[in-house]
Write an enzyme that holds these catalytic residues in place. Structure first.
Site, PDB file in Angstrom:
ATOM      1  N   PRO A  93       0.812  -1.223   0.000  1.00 28.27           N
ATOM      2  CA  PRO A  93       0.000   0.000   0.000  1.00 28.27           C
ATOM      3  C   PRO A  93       0.841   1.266   0.000  1.00 28.27           C
ATOM      4  O   PRO A  93       0.307   2.368  -0.185  1.00 28.27           O
ATOM      5  CB  PRO A  93      -0.836  -0.122   1.283  1.00 28.27           C
ATOM      6  CG  PRO A  93      -0.181  -1.155   2.106  1.00 28.27           C
ATOM      7  CD  PRO A  93       0.548  -2.060   1.182  1.00 28.27           C
ATOM      8  N   GLU A 129       2.261  -7.840   8.700  1.00 28.54           N
ATOM      9  CA  GLU A 129       2.483  -6.401   8.810  1.00 28.54           C
ATOM     10  C   GLU A 129       3.356  -5.873   7.678  1.00 28.54           C
ATOM     11  O   GLU A 129       3.689  -4.684   7.641  1.00 28.54           O
ATOM     12  CB  GLU A 129       3.151  -6.071  10.153  1.00 28.54           C
ATOM     13  CG  GLU A 129       2.208  -6.157  11.335  1.00 28.54           C
ATOM     14  CD  GLU A 129       1.060  -5.171  11.229  1.00 28.54           C
ATOM     15  OE1 GLU A 129       1.315  -3.972  11.065  1.00 28.54           O
ATOM     16  OE2 GLU A 129      -0.105  -5.607  11.306  1.00 28.54           O
ATOM     17  N   ARG A 167      -3.571  -7.893 -20.511  1.00 24.61           N
ATOM     18  CA  ARG A 167      -4.536  -7.432 -21.508  1.00 24.61           C
ATOM     19  C   ARG A 167      -3.885  -6.592 -22.599  1.00 24.61           C
ATOM     20  O   ARG A 167      -4.416  -6.484 -23.705  1.00 24.61           O
ATOM     21  CB  ARG A 167      -5.648  -6.621 -20.839  1.00 24.61           C
ATOM     22  CG  ARG A 167      -6.569  -7.441 -19.950  1.00 24.61           C
ATOM     23  CD  ARG A 167      -7.497  -6.541 -19.140  1.00 24.61           C
ATOM     24  NE  ARG A 167      -8.368  -5.742 -19.994  1.00 24.61           N
ATOM     25  CZ  ARG A 167      -9.525  -6.166 -20.483  1.00 24.61           C
ATOM     26  NH1 ARG A 167      -9.947  -7.386 -20.206  1.00 24.61           N
ATOM     27  NH2 ARG A 167     -10.252  -5.376 -21.253  1.00 24.61           N
ATOM     28  N   ASP A 182     -10.999   0.265 -23.507  1.00 27.07           N
ATOM     29  CA  ASP A 182     -11.293   0.108 -22.089  1.00 27.07           C
ATOM     30  C   ASP A 182     -11.323   1.448 -21.372  1.00 27.07           C
ATOM     31  O   ASP A 182     -10.669   2.414 -21.794  1.00 27.07           O
ATOM     32  CB  ASP A 182     -10.235  -0.768 -21.404  1.00 27.07           C
ATOM     33  CG  ASP A 182     -10.401  -2.231 -21.741  1.00 27.07           C
ATOM     34  OD1 ASP A 182     -11.488  -2.610 -22.208  1.00 27.07           O
ATOM     35  OD2 ASP A 182      -9.435  -2.996 -21.536  1.00 27.07           O
TER      36      ASP A 182
END
Length: 281
Positions: A93, A129, A167, A182
């Site tokens: 993240p 973590e 893709r 897309d």
């Protein structure tokens, strides 16, 4: 069989998470055609203790467990050598945000043309973590986040990266131009799609799509894409490549909204409903 255009080396504690998805639909066909290859490596196989421990308590205290550096380095070095023979991407993240343009970058690197040799990428899936900071500092060459939220591990993020990147490889999709249409590929959200029946529960397909006039259909789709982006993600319009005709259409939308006058063109909106302001749809 020729070499694949795209080769993923995935390092994870849970390789079994990947198999059901990779053995389905588009990615399965891409593998069968030799376009995409995905190798899964269990980091536990590179542990040196009898219990195959891959995590430990954090120095300095605190909750949770941290993935140990030794098995991660050993796994990557055992497969890719040292220094690693390809980019090593840590799914975290804290990484740069994954977008359609990043997917294209991963598929082709600095060369946006059709690749003439295998493009190899390593994906490192964290757990608990996270990983020992020395993995981030001395092993990962890139860090990617799929959004501002936290998952139990990097496996789902890796699948997102694999799917979106694959893709872009020619031949993976049935429609060779499909990836260009897309959402986000052109900087805009995609236009709406319809299929049979032409009428369902009183809701009809816009007449223009039944007209056979491909020029008008193409313009309708472009305007629908602009309208949908203006309504739902107006921030994208700040960086999207827009033509003079696009800007004229957007100006008409803004004028219509400000004056509270309905947008009456069926070709512009595909319905008799007025264009709505950003964020209302």
């Amino acid at each position: 069989m020729p070499l694949p255009a795209l080769l993923f080396e995935v390092f994870t504690l849970f390789p079994e998470v990947f198999e059901p998805y990779l053995q389905s639909s588009i990615l399965q066909r891409a593998h069968q055609r030799g376009l995409v290859e995905i190798n899964l490596y269990n980091i536990r196989d590179w542990t040196s203790d009898r219990h195959h421990i891959t995590d430990d308590e954090p120095y300095g205290g605190g909750g949770g467990m941290v993935m140990k550096p030794e098995p991660i380095f050993a796994a990557v070095e055992g497969v890719l050598g040292w220094p690693p023979a390809c980019p090593v991407i840590l799914l975290t993240p804290q990484g740069r945000t994954f977008t359609q343009s990043v997917a294209r970058e991963l598929a082709f690197g600095d060369d946006t043309s059709v690749p003439d040799q295998t493009r190899r990428l390593a994906l490192l899936c964290g757990r608990y973590e996270g990983v020992d900071e020395r993995v981030r500092q001395h092993l990962a060459s890139d860090q990617i986040s799929i959004g501002d939220y936290v998952l139990t591990g990097g496996e789902l993020a890796a699948l997102v990266v694999i799917d979106a990147t694959a893709r872009w490889i020619p031949g993976v999709l049935g429609d060779p131009d499909g990836v260009l249409d897309d959402s986000h590929a052109s900087g805009l959200l995609e236009y709406p799609h319809y299929t049979r029946p032409a009428e369902f529960r009183g809701w009809s397909v816009p007449e223009i799509l039944l007209s056979g006039d491909h020029g008008r259909i193409a313009r309708w789709r472009r305007e629908q894409s602009l309208l949908r982006t203006w309504q739902r993600r107006p921030d994208l319009l700040e960086t999207a490549p827009l033509s003079k005709l696009d800007r004229k259409f957007l100006d008409q939308l803004k004028t219509s909204f400000i004056s509270d006058e309905p947008e009456g063109s069926s070709e512009a909106t595909g319905s008799d409903e007025p264009a709505q302001p950003p964020g209302t749809s």
